[in-house]
Design a protein around this motif. Structure first.
Motif, PDB file in Angstrom:
ATOM      1  N   ILE A   1      -8.451   9.493   8.566  1.00 16.84           N
ATOM      2  CA  ILE A   1      -7.055   9.064   8.515  1.00 16.84           C
ATOM      3  C   ILE A   1      -7.019   7.531   8.463  1.00 16.84           C
ATOM      4  CG2 ILE A   1      -4.788   9.093   9.646  1.00 16.84           C
ATOM      5  CD1 ILE A   1      -5.828  11.868   8.718  1.00 16.84           C
ATOM      6  N   ALA A   2      -6.338   6.997   7.456  1.00 22.10           N
ATOM      7  CA  ALA A   2      -6.207   5.545   7.285  1.00 22.10           C
ATOM      8  C   ALA A   2      -5.004   5.022   8.069  1.00 22.10           C
ATOM      9  CB  ALA A   2      -6.034   5.223   5.804  1.00 22.10           C
ATOM     10  N   ILE A   3      -5.066   3.792   8.473  1.00 18.77           N
ATOM     11  CA  ILE A   3      -4.001   3.045   9.161  1.00 18.77           C
ATOM     12  C   ILE A   3      -3.455   3.816  10.363  1.00 18.77           C
ATOM     13  CG2 ILE A   3      -2.020   1.511   8.842  1.00 18.77           C
ATOM     14  CD1 ILE A   3      -2.122   1.990   5.868  1.00 18.77           C
ATOM     15  N   SER A   4      -4.316   4.521  11.057  1.00 17.00           N
ATOM     16  CA  SER A   4      -3.918   5.295  12.243  1.00 17.00           C
ATOM     17  C   SER A   4      -2.742   6.226  11.969  1.00 17.00           C
ATOM     18  CB  SER A   4      -3.575   4.359  13.408  1.00 17.00           C
ATOM     19  OG  SER A   4      -4.675   3.554  13.749  1.00 17.00           O
ATOM     20  N   GLY A   5      -2.633   6.677  10.725  1.00 11.46           N
ATOM     21  CA  GLY A   5      -1.566   7.604  10.368  1.00 11.46           C
ATOM     22  C   GLY A   5      -0.245   6.954  10.018  1.00 11.46           C
ATOM     23  N   TYR A   6      -0.222   5.634   9.893  1.00 12.26           N
ATOM     24  CA  TYR A   6       1.008   4.942   9.509  1.00 12.26           C
ATOM     25  C   TYR A   6       1.215   5.049   8.002  1.00 12.26           C
ATOM     26  CZ  TYR A   6       2.058   2.933  14.054  1.00 12.26           C
ATOM     27  OH  TYR A   6       2.414   2.768  15.378  1.00 12.26           O
ATOM     28  N   ASP A   7       2.469   5.024   7.608  1.00 12.79           N
ATOM     29  CA  ASP A   7       2.887   5.173   6.218  1.00 12.79           C
ATOM     30  C   ASP A   7       2.752   3.829   5.497  1.00 12.79           C
ATOM     31  OD1 ASP A   7       4.389   5.297   3.838  1.00 12.79           O
ATOM     32  OD2 ASP A   7       5.950   6.541   4.736  1.00 12.79           O
ATOM     33  N   PRO A   8       1.814   3.688   4.536  1.00 14.23           N
ATOM     34  CA  PRO A   8       1.640   2.400   3.862  1.00 14.23           C
ATOM     35  C   PRO A   8       2.835   2.000   2.995  1.00 14.23           C
ATOM     36  CG  PRO A   8       0.304   4.069   2.802  1.00 14.23           C
ATOM     37  CD  PRO A   8       0.876   4.697   4.039  1.00 14.23           C
ATOM     38  N   VAL A   9       3.551   2.963   2.466  1.00 14.21           N
ATOM     39  CA  VAL A   9       4.700   2.666   1.614  1.00 14.21           C
ATOM     40  C   VAL A   9       5.862   2.112   2.434  1.00 14.21           C
ATOM     41  CG1 VAL A   9       6.387   3.648  -0.002  1.00 14.21           C
ATOM     42  CG2 VAL A   9       3.984   4.361  -0.099  1.00 14.21           C
ATOM     43  N   ALA A  10       6.027   2.594   3.648  1.00 14.65           N
ATOM     44  CA  ALA A  10       7.147   2.166   4.499  1.00 14.65           C
ATOM     45  C   ALA A  10       7.111   0.668   4.789  1.00 14.65           C
ATOM     46  CB  ALA A  10       7.154   2.956   5.803  1.00 14.65           C
ATOM     47  N   TYR A  11       5.934   0.071   4.826  1.00 12.51           N
ATOM     48  CA  TYR A  11       5.870  -1.385   5.023  1.00 12.51           C
ATOM     49  C   TYR A  11       6.671  -2.085   3.923  1.00 12.51           C
ATOM     50  CZ  TYR A  11       1.923  -0.686   8.273  1.00 12.51           C
ATOM     51  OH  TYR A  11       1.120  -0.327   9.323  1.00 12.51           O
ATOM     52  N   PHE A  12       6.595  -1.554   2.714  1.00  9.93           N
ATOM     53  CA  PHE A  12       7.281  -2.158   1.565  1.00  9.93           C
ATOM     54  C   PHE A  12       8.748  -1.726   1.480  1.00  9.93           C
ATOM     55  CE2 PHE A  12       2.799  -2.113   0.526  1.00  9.93           C
ATOM     56  CZ  PHE A  12       2.596  -3.337  -0.087  1.00  9.93           C
ATOM     57  N   THR A  13       9.011  -0.451   1.677  1.00 12.98           N
ATOM     58  CA  THR A  13      10.365   0.066   1.467  1.00 12.98           C
ATOM     59  C   THR A  13      11.282  -0.122   2.666  1.00 12.98           C
ATOM     60  OG1 THR A  13       9.696   2.296   2.144  1.00 12.98           O
ATOM     61  CG2 THR A  13       9.594   1.770  -0.225  1.00 12.98           C
ATOM     62  N   ASP A  14      10.726  -0.021   3.878  1.00 13.33           N
ATOM     63  CA  ASP A  14      11.529  -0.131   5.094  1.00 13.33           C
ATOM     64  C   ASP A  14      11.341  -1.458   5.812  1.00 13.33           C
ATOM     65  OD1 ASP A  14      12.250   2.482   4.526  1.00 13.33           O
ATOM     66  OD2 ASP A  14      10.884   3.354   5.995  1.00 13.33           O
ATOM     67  N   GLY A  15      10.306  -2.200   5.428  1.00 15.59           N
ATOM     68  CA  GLY A  15      10.031  -3.470   6.082  1.00 15.59           C
ATOM     69  C   GLY A  15       9.586  -3.317   7.524  1.00 15.59           C
ATOM     70  N   GLN A  16       8.962  -2.185   7.823  1.00 13.69           N
ATOM     71  CA  GLN A  16       8.459  -1.987   9.181  1.00 13.69           C
ATOM     72  C   GLN A  16       7.297  -0.999   9.195  1.00 13.69           C
ATOM     73  OE1 GLN A  16      11.755  -0.533  11.452  1.00 13.69           O
ATOM     74  NE2 GLN A  16      11.833   1.432  10.427  1.00 13.69           N
TER      75      GLN A  16
END
Length: 156
Positions: free
Chosen positions: A36-51
């Motif tokens: 599991i990459a990024i401890s299961g965090y959503d990589p797209v959300a960094y861009f779309t949600d800014g968090q």
């Protein structure tokens, strides 16, 4: 696929991995023991949600032998369409660590998007140091990464 067939497939993959050793793609991505990459965090959300947003095992995609989780199907589909646009730089290892020729794990909450690329850091304290010269550190890390990306983190 039945449970027995899944088990046989997993055993076959494990046997092939043991026979052929670790591939470079396996060690240039930062993932946990379950891939599991990024401890299961959503990589797209960094861009779309800014968090930083925790993803769900319900929505997944694989990229370079790492499994990414997403908060919804739309983010998963965006990632699948162009994983290089959303996957973290330096295989998801700490951007500042790469400047020291190291592969450090990251805190998914210590992140920054620079020039439409996602960078992660070991923790927020390390990120504060990285923020003092982002462009310089990125330039340095871009030179170093090709030399260390295929090296096990423990060997650095």
């Amino acid at each position: 696929m039945t449970h027995f067939k899944k088990l046989r497939a997993l055993v076959a993959v494990a046997a092939m991995s043991a026979a052929f050793g670790t591939f470079a793609a396996d060690i240039d991505m930062n993932a946990n023991a379950n891939d599991i990459a990024i401890s299961g965090y959503d990589p797209v959300a960094y861009f779309t949600d800014g968090q930083a947003t925790k993803g769900s095992a319900e929505y997944t995609a694989t990229y370079k032998n790492a499994i990414y989780h997403f908060s919804d199907a739309e983010n998963r589909d965006l990632f699948r369409a162009d994983p290089t646009a959303y996957a973290p730089q330096f295989g998801g290892y700490c951007a500042f660590g790469v400047t020291m020729e190291k592969k450090f794990d990251v805190d998914p909450e210590a992140w920054r998007i620079v020039d439409n690329k996602l960078y992660l850091n070991l923790n927020k304290d390390v990120q504060q140091r990285w923020l003092t010269d982002i462009s310089g550190f990125i330039s340095n890390a871009n030179e170093i990464w090709p030399e260390i990306k295929a090296v096990e983190a423990s060997a650095l």
